[in-house]
Design an enzyme around this catalytic site. Structure first.
Site, PDB file in Angstrom:
ATOM      1  CG  HIS A 156      -1.981  -1.031   1.189  1.00 41.38           C
ATOM      2  ND1 HIS A 156      -3.323  -0.755   1.281  1.00 41.38           N
ATOM      3  CD2 HIS A 156      -1.904  -2.389   1.052  1.00 41.38           C
ATOM      4  CE1 HIS A 156      -4.019  -1.877   1.210  1.00 41.38           C
ATOM      5  NE2 HIS A 156      -3.169  -2.885   1.073  1.00 41.38           N
ATOM      6  CB  ALA A 211       0.315  -6.981   5.977  1.00 39.85           C
ATOM      7  CG  HIS A 239      -2.238  -4.111   5.382  1.00 45.12           C
ATOM      8  ND1 HIS A 239      -1.067  -4.212   4.672  1.00 45.12           N
ATOM      9  CD2 HIS A 239      -3.173  -4.742   4.642  1.00 45.12           C
ATOM     10  CE1 HIS A 239      -1.284  -4.870   3.542  1.00 45.12           C
ATOM     11  NE2 HIS A 239      -2.568  -5.213   3.504  1.00 45.12           N
ATOM     12  CG  ASP A 286      -4.587 -10.030  -1.616  1.00 43.34           C
ATOM     13  OD1 ASP A 286      -5.256  -9.034  -1.958  1.00 43.34           O
ATOM     14  OD2 ASP A 286      -3.499  -9.937  -1.023  1.00 43.34           O
TER      15      ASP A 286
END
Length: 406
Positions: free
Chosen positions: A155, A236, A211, A294
């Site tokens: 990200h 993550a 995350h 994903d």
């Protein structure tokens, strides 16, 4: 012509010569469908004196509920996180293509993006049923931007955001609207996150933890406030440590409120998670495992450079990296591939592998009264598979929407 006029004029389809996944086991039985739903044959015979208008010989196939993918970023050159004038056509294109992989409904997933992208993309795609046009859309999965800088993965750091006020205004400022949003992934250690978790949960939006550098206590607090999912377990987040197992510890936590289940996403592509880690998770908490792809833009594309949101990514073999790095950024796996790999790597039963792609995601999203199972009254979203779990045909609402060419 059906003889049961009193109930419905709709034709009745009978699937014969098949094994049906029902009540957690494969059963030799016929499957009856009318008006897009699964029919109770006993009621049909005895209450209505009805019979089948059409028979489908499944030639020994397994019939399972259609697969549900709650984390898919795009595929076939389409990136859901790219703001364009016609987002719908991109989502529709992917929706059509994933039918061949047994997916009958999905959550288009947006990675961390600037507000302008959310404001442009979200209003364009509404929740809708699937059909011959493609898999149904269950609502967006917004992965970010309220995540940890330390565990941002692929990200883009410049678009990450904190919760400033801890109320709905933070979300509205970033996303513009929560209409047609099914799930939000956030980091529970961020200041003011718990009130946001509660607000989203009260609105019927699934809250996922990911995350994140959260410790177990922070993760447990989020669950008590309504969080119910873990985004791509092990990836993550802090690695498991015996003195503080972090988010991973939720799989065996005794702080999960009674009657609640914490589900967790698993990318079973043979790359994101070592088979031993996959087995540990499955054996610790089998009923919570949800297979996700994903998948990114490059699913279904050749090796080379492609985009994912605001990043350039590179495909090398089965690996997808942020270009110029060794950071994984999603997979190029398909859902049927993940089902087969999960079964092979975990040693689980056929039933468990199929339910991880159907029943569990439906339970997670609170839609298991109509999807994710073959109970009487449920939507007739079906997938026909051979013994090796290769897809032979896909049905939505009882209508064939894809069949493998002989």
């Amino acid at each position: 012509m059906p003889s049961n006029k009193s109930v419905s004029d709709a034709p009745i389809t009978q699937f014969i010569n098949c094994r049906i996944l029902r009540e957690h086991r494969l059963q030799r039985d016929d499957l009856w469908v009318r008006d897009g739903r699964i029919l109770d044959p006993e009621k049909l015979f005895f209450d209505e004196q009805g019979y089948a208008d059409k028979r489908v010989d499944c030639e020994g196939s397994i019939i399972a509920p259609g697969f549900i993918d709650v984390q898919i970023n795009g595929g076939y050159g389409i990136d859901f996180s790219q703001a364009c004038e016609d987002v719908c056509s991109g989502v529709s294109f992917v929706a059509k293509k994933i039918l061949e992989h047994g997916v009958t409904s999905f959550c288009p997933t947006l990675v961390t993006s600037p507000p302008a992208v959310y404001h442009k993309v979200l209003p364009q795609v509404k929740v809708h049923n699937g059909g011959c046009h493609g898999a149904g859309v269950l609502g967006f999965h917004l992965e970010g931007p309220f995540i940890s800088l330390e565990k941002k993965g692929a990200h883009p750091a410049q678009f990450l955001r904190p919760f400033k006020s801890g109320d709905i205004s933070d979300l509205m400022e970033a996303y513009g609207s929560l209409d047609n949003v099914a799930m939000v992934t956030l980091a529970p250690e961020l200041a003011n996150s718990q009130s946001v978790v509660r607000e989203l949960s009260q609105r019927g939006i699934t809250v996922s933890l990911g995350h994140s550098v959260a410790n177990l206590s922070q993760a447990e607090d989020a669950v008590k406030h309504g969080a119910s999912f873990i985004t791509h377990l092990f990836n993550a987040m802090l690695p498991f440590h015996h003195r503080d197992p972090g988010i991973v510890g939720l799989l065996t936590s005794d702080q999960v409120p009674a009657g609640r289940t914490v589900y967790y996403g698993m990318i079973a592509d043979g790359i994101h998670t070592n088979p031993a880690a996959l087995r540990i998770a499955h054996r610790a908490h089998p009923s919570g495992l949800v297979l996700v792809t994903d998948a990114i833009t490059a699913m279904g594309l050749p090796p080379g450079r492609h985009t994912l949101g605001q990043q350039v990514i590179e495909i090398q073999g089965l690996h997808a990296y942020v270009a110029g790095t060794t950071t994984l950024c999603g997979s190029i796996a398909t859902m049927d591939m993940c089902v087969r790999h999960f079964k092979q790597a975990s040693g689980c039963s056929v039933e468990e592998a199929l339910e991880a792609a159907s029943l569990h995601p439906a339970q997670l999203l609170g839609i298991s009264s109509k999807k994710g199972n073959l109970d009487y009254g449920s939507d007739a979203d079906l997938v026909l598979l051979d013994e090796a779990l290769n897809i032979k045909a896909t049905y939505i609402s009882g209508e064939e929407v894809w069949r493998k060419e002989p």
